[in-house]
Design a protein around this motif. Sequence first.
Motif, PDB file in Angstrom:
ATOM      1  N   ILE A  23       4.504   5.958   0.181  1.00  0.00           N
ATOM      2  CA  ILE A  23       5.328   6.948  -0.501  1.00  0.00           C
ATOM      3  C   ILE A  23       4.463   7.899  -1.137  1.00  0.00           C
ATOM      4  O   ILE A  23       4.863   9.164  -0.938  1.00  0.00           O
ATOM      5  CB  ILE A  23       6.020   6.283  -1.962  1.00  0.00           C
ATOM      6  N   GLY A 111       9.201   1.990   2.442  1.00  0.00           N
ATOM      7  CA  GLY A 111       8.073   3.217   1.925  1.00  0.00           C
ATOM      8  C   GLY A 111       8.533   4.541   2.083  1.00  0.00           C
ATOM      9  O   GLY A 111       8.799   5.260   1.324  1.00  0.00           O
ATOM     10  N   GLY A 115      10.421   7.548   0.000  1.00  0.00           N
ATOM     11  CA  GLY A 115       9.943   8.695  -0.043  1.00  0.00           C
ATOM     12  C   GLY A 115      11.369   9.726   0.412  1.00  0.00           C
ATOM     13  O   GLY A 115      11.156  10.892  -0.208  1.00  0.00           O
ATOM     14  N   TYR A 118      13.720   9.872  -2.485  1.00  0.00           N
ATOM     15  CA  TYR A 118      13.028  10.674  -3.807  1.00  0.00           C
ATOM     16  C   TYR A 118      13.285  11.961  -3.539  1.00  0.00           C
ATOM     17  O   TYR A 118      13.800  12.847  -4.500  1.00  0.00           O
ATOM     18  CB  TYR A 118      11.643  10.257  -3.862  1.00  0.00           C
ATOM     19  N   ALA A 145       7.170  10.267   5.802  1.00  0.00           N
ATOM     20  CA  ALA A 145       8.296   9.333   5.695  1.00  0.00           C
ATOM     21  C   ALA A 145       8.816   8.602   6.841  1.00  0.00           C
ATOM     22  O   ALA A 145       9.034   7.455   7.172  1.00  0.00           O
ATOM     23  CB  ALA A 145       9.347   9.668   4.495  1.00  0.00           C
TER      24      ALA A 145
END
Length: 170
Positions: A23, A111, A115, A118, A145
Amino acid sequence: MFELKSDRLIRNVAIFFILVANIGCDQISKNVIRENVGFYQTISVIEDIVTITYVENTGAFLSIGSSLPHTLKVVLLSVIPLIVLFFGIAYILMKKNLTLMSALALSFAIGGGIGNIYDRLVHGSVTDFLHINLGFFQTGIFNMADVSIIMGMIIFFIQSYTRQKARMLG
């Protein structure tokens, strides 16, 4: 029994660090691009083979879903994936007999997924910037990502192949 709990704690801390590293690399690289590269600006990194082109993707992979109504897009591209990723993290942390390679593969994929989600939730779109052109093969514009997600898939397929090959041999 203490040793098993200690091993599990070390395993879960390692998984946490892999998730955070994936991330973190993704978010740092996207922030560098947002702050230093103009929108649609292209910068050659390795001749015309690897370039940086800053774009914002309001859809998913290759902009799929970018024309969906806003509410449907939020549900399909943020809410549902976020729920799946949450269950994925719980699965990794709670599954006792998960192989190291499986845990690594899932950590990379989750992860990367976090990312990108988000970005969607905070910025309304996903920052993409990397492009590879080998002449006979060319990618869309992607980000770190996406690299994490692909690495997770590659690790998973390698593990699956080696396990299948071991079963066939013995």
